[in-house]
Design a protein around this motif. Structure first.
Motif, PDB file in Angstrom:
ATOM      1  N   ALA A  33       0.828  -1.216   0.000  1.00 24.98           N
ATOM      2  CA  ALA A  33       0.000   0.000   0.000  1.00 24.98           C
ATOM      3  C   ALA A  33       0.859   1.262   0.000  1.00 24.98           C
ATOM      4  CB  ALA A  33      -0.936  -0.010   1.200  1.00 24.98           C
ATOM      5  N   LEU A  34       1.969   1.220   0.732  1.00 28.36           N
ATOM      6  CA  LEU A  34       2.858   2.384   0.772  1.00 28.36           C
ATOM      7  C   LEU A  34       3.530   2.650  -0.568  1.00 28.36           C
ATOM      8  CD1 LEU A  34       4.796   2.100   4.161  1.00 28.36           C
ATOM      9  CD2 LEU A  34       3.151   3.858   3.511  1.00 28.36           C
ATOM     10  N   GLU A  35       3.852   1.591  -1.277  1.00 27.69           N
ATOM     11  CA  GLU A  35       4.620   1.724  -2.515  1.00 27.69           C
ATOM     12  C   GLU A  35       3.747   1.865  -3.757  1.00 27.69           C
ATOM     13  OE1 GLU A  35       7.150  -1.698  -2.439  1.00 27.69           O
ATOM     14  OE2 GLU A  35       8.159  -1.036  -0.614  1.00 27.69           O
ATOM     15  N   SER A  36       2.467   1.562  -3.633  1.00 28.38           N
ATOM     16  CA  SER A  36       1.560   1.619  -4.775  1.00 28.38           C
ATOM     17  C   SER A  36       0.905   2.994  -4.862  1.00 28.38           C
ATOM     18  CB  SER A  36       0.461   0.563  -4.643  1.00 28.38           C
ATOM     19  OG  SER A  36       1.016  -0.724  -4.571  1.00 28.38           O
ATOM     20  N   PHE A  37       0.493   3.329  -6.058  1.00 23.53           N
ATOM     21  CA  PHE A  37      -0.274   4.547  -6.241  1.00 23.53           C
ATOM     22  C   PHE A  37      -1.686   4.286  -5.776  1.00 23.53           C
ATOM     23  CE2 PHE A  37      -2.993   7.339  -8.723  1.00 23.53           C
ATOM     24  CZ  PHE A  37      -2.379   8.548  -8.519  1.00 23.53           C
ATOM     25  N   PRO A  38      -2.295   5.105  -5.015  1.00 26.18           N
ATOM     26  CA  PRO A  38      -1.986   6.446  -4.550  1.00 26.18           C
ATOM     27  C   PRO A  38      -1.319   6.492  -3.168  1.00 26.18           C
ATOM     28  CG  PRO A  38      -4.261   6.001  -4.069  1.00 26.18           C
ATOM     29  CD  PRO A  38      -3.697   4.763  -4.749  1.00 26.18           C
ATOM     30  N   GLY A  39      -1.094   5.325  -2.568  1.00 28.26           N
ATOM     31  CA  GLY A  39      -0.509   5.310  -1.230  1.00 28.26           C
ATOM     32  C   GLY A  39       0.845   5.974  -1.156  1.00 28.26           C
TER      33      GLY A  39
END
Length: 188
Positions: free
Chosen positions: A151-157
């Protein structure tokens, strides 16, 4: 036309704010899940640490001359009980404790009276149960960390995580002797 354009702008702003809030709340939920799953590991490790003095005392009566083993288990337990350790250091301390416990349980094989002792067998079984629970909690924690990192590395996270709130990477809790690379099987 001005009213319609204003309405479109308001709708877009609301959608963007909703999107940011939803993404941020998802990151918070995942971060809290990693913390809760770490707490479960901690509970199981403390349970394990509480059982160790019982197994040491039970074995000490049968194998009093195995002092070095008892001292090694006690020292490894003392290092593992340290709450100030990070995840990686805690894993290393637990791995050392597991290794010394293996030596202690090997004494049970060397001393038939100890192996037959009901109390020693019961505590040893409880420790095995604790090990199983630790393995499950470790798996759940590492899965939560993986979901959080995704989640941190994916867009929009990756954009929303920069807004604050203490979102940062977590360490995995690695198992003792975990293979660093896949074992290759070859068929002739």
């Amino acid at each position: 036309m001005g009213v319609i354009a204003g309405a479109v702008v308001v709708v877009l702003v609301v959608v963007v704010v909703w999107w940011v809030v939803r993404t941020y709340n998802r990151l918070v939920r995942l971060r809290n899940q990693t913390q809760a799953s770490w707490a479960q590991i901690d509970v199981q490790l403390k349970r394990r640490h509480e059982l160790i003095p019982n197994v040491v005392e039970g074995a000490r009566g049968y194998a009093a001359h195995e002092r070095a083993t008892f001292e090694a288990v006690t020292a490894a337990r003392g290092a593992a009980v340290n709450d100030g350790l990070g995840v990686t250091d805690r894993a290393a301390a637990e791995d050392a404790l597991t290794a010394t416990l293996g030596k202690l349980f090997a004494l049970g094989e060397s001393y038939p009276e100890l192996k037959a002792d009901q109390h020693f067998a019961a505590v040893q079984a409880e420790l095995r149960s604790a090990e199983d629970k630790i393995a499950y909690a470790r798996q759940f924690y590492n899965s939560a960390v993986q979901s959080y990192h995704t989640a941190l590395e994916s867009f929009p996270g990756n954009i929303v995580s920069g807004f604050g709130g203490g979102h940062g990477r977590r360490e995995y809790f690695e198992a003792a002797g975990a293979p660093q690379e896949a074992v290759q099987v070859r068929f002739a």
